[in-house]
Design a protein around this motif. Structure first.
Motif, PDB file in Angstrom:
ATOM      1  N   VAL A   1      39.511  42.296  43.359  1.00 35.61           N
ATOM      2  CA  VAL A   1      39.066  41.615  42.142  1.00 35.61           C
ATOM      3  C   VAL A   1      40.223  40.832  41.530  1.00 35.61           C
ATOM      4  O   VAL A   1      40.076  39.669  41.144  1.00 35.61           O
ATOM      5  N   ARG A   2      41.381  41.466  41.448  1.00 41.86           N
ATOM      6  CA  ARG A   2      42.565  40.797  40.871  1.00 41.86           C
ATOM      7  C   ARG A   2      42.905  39.521  41.628  1.00 41.86           C
ATOM      8  O   ARG A   2      43.118  38.460  41.024  1.00 41.86           O
ATOM      9  N   ASP A   3      42.940  39.605  42.948  1.00 42.33           N
ATOM     10  CA  ASP A   3      43.319  38.444  43.749  1.00 42.33           C
ATOM     11  C   ASP A   3      42.272  37.333  43.661  1.00 42.33           C
ATOM     12  O   ASP A   3      42.618  36.143  43.616  1.00 42.33           O
ATOM     13  N   ALA A   4      40.991  37.720  43.654  1.00 43.13           N
ATOM     14  CA  ALA A   4      39.939  36.712  43.520  1.00 43.13           C
ATOM     15  C   ALA A   4      40.065  35.995  42.180  1.00 43.13           C
ATOM     16  O   ALA A   4      39.876  34.771  42.090  1.00 43.13           O
TER      17      ALA A   4
ATOM     18  N   GLN B   1      42.690  35.335  40.534  1.00 43.93           N
ATOM     19  CA  GLN B   1      43.818  34.405  40.516  1.00 43.93           C
ATOM     20  C   GLN B   1      43.407  32.989  40.910  1.00 43.93           C
ATOM     21  O   GLN B   1      44.028  32.013  40.466  1.00 43.93           O
ATOM     22  N   VAL B   2      42.370  32.870  41.740  1.00 47.25           N
ATOM     23  CA  VAL B   2      41.915  31.532  42.145  1.00 47.25           C
ATOM     24  C   VAL B   2      40.600  31.128  41.473  1.00 47.25           C
ATOM     25  O   VAL B   2      40.281  29.940  41.419  1.00 47.25           O
ATOM     26  N   LEU B   3      39.844  32.104  40.965  1.00 46.79           N
ATOM     27  CA  LEU B   3      38.528  31.792  40.402  1.00 46.79           C
ATOM     28  C   LEU B   3      38.519  31.717  38.882  1.00 46.79           C
ATOM     29  O   LEU B   3      37.627  31.077  38.305  1.00 46.79           O
ATOM     30  N   LYS B   4      39.480  32.359  38.213  1.00 50.46           N
ATOM     31  CA  LYS B   4      39.476  32.369  36.755  1.00 50.46           C
ATOM     32  C   LYS B   4      39.547  30.938  36.223  1.00 50.46           C
ATOM     33  O   LYS B   4      40.399  30.146  36.629  1.00 50.46           O
TER      34      LYS B   4
ATOM     35  N   ASP C   1      48.709  54.741  42.668  1.00 53.17           N
ATOM     36  CA  ASP C   1      48.651  53.314  42.351  1.00 53.17           C
ATOM     37  C   ASP C   1      47.367  52.730  42.909  1.00 53.17           C
ATOM     38  O   ASP C   1      47.250  52.494  44.113  1.00 53.17           O
ATOM     39  N   ALA C   2      46.403  52.498  42.041  1.00 48.40           N
ATOM     40  CA  ALA C   2      45.103  52.010  42.498  1.00 48.40           C
ATOM     41  C   ALA C   2      45.216  50.648  43.165  1.00 48.40           C
ATOM     42  O   ALA C   2      44.480  50.348  44.112  1.00 48.40           O
TER      43      ALA C   2
ATOM     44  N   GLU D   1      35.486  47.653  38.413  1.00 56.06           N
ATOM     45  CA  GLU D   1      34.725  47.174  37.259  1.00 56.06           C
ATOM     46  C   GLU D   1      35.660  46.817  36.107  1.00 56.06           C
ATOM     47  O   GLU D   1      35.526  45.752  35.480  1.00 56.06           O
ATOM     48  N   ALA D   2      36.616  47.709  35.819  1.00 54.33           N
ATOM     49  CA  ALA D   2      37.549  47.471  34.718  1.00 54.33           C
ATOM     50  C   ALA D   2      38.390  46.225  34.974  1.00 54.33           C
ATOM     51  O   ALA D   2      38.663  45.442  34.049  1.00 54.33           O
ATOM     52  N   GLU D   3      38.778  46.026  36.221  1.00 51.88           N
ATOM     53  CA  GLU D   3      39.576  44.850  36.568  1.00 51.88           C
ATOM     54  C   GLU D   3      38.756  43.569  36.388  1.00 51.88           C
ATOM     55  O   GLU D   3      39.274  42.532  35.947  1.00 51.88           O
ATOM     56  N   ALA D   4      37.479  43.649  36.727  1.00 56.23           N
ATOM     57  CA  ALA D   4      36.608  42.486  36.547  1.00 56.23           C
ATOM     58  C   ALA D   4      36.544  42.085  35.079  1.00 56.23           C
ATOM     59  O   ALA D   4      36.644  40.895  34.731  1.00 56.23           O
ATOM     60  N   ARG D   5      36.402  43.060  34.198  1.00 56.48           N
ATOM     61  CA  ARG D   5      36.337  42.751  32.763  1.00 56.48           C
ATOM     62  C   ARG D   5      37.688  42.251  32.252  1.00 56.48           C
ATOM     63  O   ARG D   5      37.749  41.356  31.393  1.00 56.48           O
ATOM     64  N   LYS D   6      38.752  42.837  32.782  1.00 56.66           N
ATOM     65  CA  LYS D   6      40.090  42.394  32.389  1.00 56.66           C
ATOM     66  C   LYS D   6      40.319  40.935  32.768  1.00 56.66           C
ATOM     67  O   LYS D   6      40.870  40.147  31.995  1.00 56.66           O
ATOM     68  N   GLN D   7      39.884  40.572  33.963  1.00 54.72           N
ATOM     69  CA  GLN D   7      40.166  39.239  34.483  1.00 54.72           C
ATOM     70  C   GLN D   7      39.198  38.179  33.970  1.00 54.72           C
ATOM     71  O   GLN D   7      39.603  37.049  33.687  1.00 54.72           O
TER      72      GLN D   7
END
Length: 379
Positions: free
Chosen positions: A116-119, A121-124, A160-161, A185-191
């Motif tokens: 999610v984090r990496d996606a 970086q290019v989709l936000k 380390d998740a 899920e939490a990362e999705a909301r964060k990003q």
């Protein structure tokens, strides 16, 4: 063995199932109208189980679809043009997504927070809405009935998740799957902020289901003969047709619906006996049901798919998860008979060697041994 009272009940259930207007009801994917506004939809994955149903429905609704995946699975023959972008989220290869914009992104396969984090970086900033398929396994306590979307989530106990990989997940999937989905899920909301939709399915069933977890039951019913049934038949079961899930997610995208939803079915509670008799009405199997206790199965180290004893246990609530919010948000269900019929038609189209070796359930030989042990208790 099944008592006379139970036989009468099962016979009535079978008659009711065959009489349902479900047989003549329109399947959710048929006669699909065009959406009011066509969307540019990016689907991460798209060639697995539910993805093709999303693609097919989106095309029928008039949307433009782009898939991003590794290209390892052969894509179905789509009913319209689909753009294919190649990359690998395991290695961080997302360059094919850079510099592109879409209205909606549907993330199907993610179980790891760093995906999610990496996606992001290019989709936000390049998408307006992010829909994430999660799971009811995110809940910390699955033992209680009526689990709602507000229930506490499973905590992550690792170091380390973001360092977890598919290999580490597979090595300890029982303890990591739910917590890592919760952190995704939490990362999705964060990003992506507020424009996030979280969909939490339980068992996904129907055509294209390669797990055989649900398929075991109608397949076994169709074979006939004396059949081992876990519990007393009253335990609730829940599952959702992959087509109902996939098509609903497209409708959520069209409506811009945000929030968190338990995507479980059917619409009304269903028991184990009702599930089996409904399958019997479709397959025509000449089957006799023998109910065996949960204690007997535990004593003999037997695990059967879909079923969980409702009386007790860490997953007792998994057959009674609340789907009220999802239904209010437009989740609808094909008739159960349609799911069984279409599933079995698909399963029978597979190579004979694949049909001969189910990937879930117990063998007929093992079942016969268990039934003999069960009857011997009173001998």
């Amino acid at each position: 063995m099944t008592s006379r009272r139970q036989l009468l009940k099962l016979g009535a259930l079978a008659a009711a199932t065959t009489a349902l207007p479900a047989w003549a009801a329109r399947a959710a994917g048929d006669n699909v109208g065009r959406a009011d506004k066509p969307l540019d939809i990016l689907i991460l994955g798209g060639t697995g189980f539910t993805g093709p149903f999303q693609v097919d429905y989106a095309l029928k609704r008039g949307h433009r679809v782009t898939l991003f995946n590794r290209g390892k699975r052969p894509a179905p023959e789509w009913s319209g043009e689909v753009e294919q972008l190649l990359g690998d989220r395991n290695s961080g290869d997302l360059k094919a997504l850079k510099g592109r914009k879409w209205d909606v992104c549907i993330d199907n396969p993610t179980s790891l927070p760093f995906w999610v984090r990496d996606a992001a970086q290019v989709l936000k900033g390049n998408i307006d809405h992010y829909l994430f398929i999660s799971t009811i396994s995110v809940y910390a306590d699955g033992s209680q009935p009526g689990i709602t979307e507000q229930a506490a989530l499973a905590p992550y106990a690792g170091k380390d998740a973001m360092a977890e990989t598919q290999d580490s997940l597979r090595a300890d999937i029982e303890h990591l799957y739910g917590p890592l989905k919760a952190l995704s899920e939490a990362e999705a909301r964060k990003q992506f902020g507020e424009r996030v939709t979280i969909v939490r399915p339980g068992y996904i069933v129907g055509p294209r289901d390669e797990t055989d977890r649900f398929t075991y039951w109608p397949h076994r019913v169709a074979q006939g003969g004396e059949m081992l049934v876990p519990g007393d038949g009253s335990d609730p079961v829940q599952f959702i047709d992959g087509r109902d899930l996939g098509e609903w997610m497209i409708r959520l995208a069209e409506a811009g619906t945000i929030g968190t939803f338990n995507a479980v079915g059917p619409a009304q509670p269903m028991t184990m006996d009702e599930m089996l008799v409904g399958a019997q009405a479709v397959t025509g199997g000449d089957v006799r049901y023998t109910h065996v206790s949960a204690g007997f199965l535990e004593q003999n180290d037997v695990e059967l798919p879909i079923w969980v004893p409702a009386a007790s246990g860490p997953y007792a609530g998994y057959g009674q998860v609340s789907n009220a919010r999802a239904i209010a948000a437009g989740l609808s269900y094909r008739p159960y008979a349609t799911t069984v019929r279409d599933l079995m038609d698909w399963f029978h189209s597979l190579p004979s060697e694949r049909q001969a070796e189910l990937r879930a359930g117990i063998s007929r030989q093992r079942e016969a041994q268990l039934l003999a042990l069960w009857h011997a208790r009173d001998a």
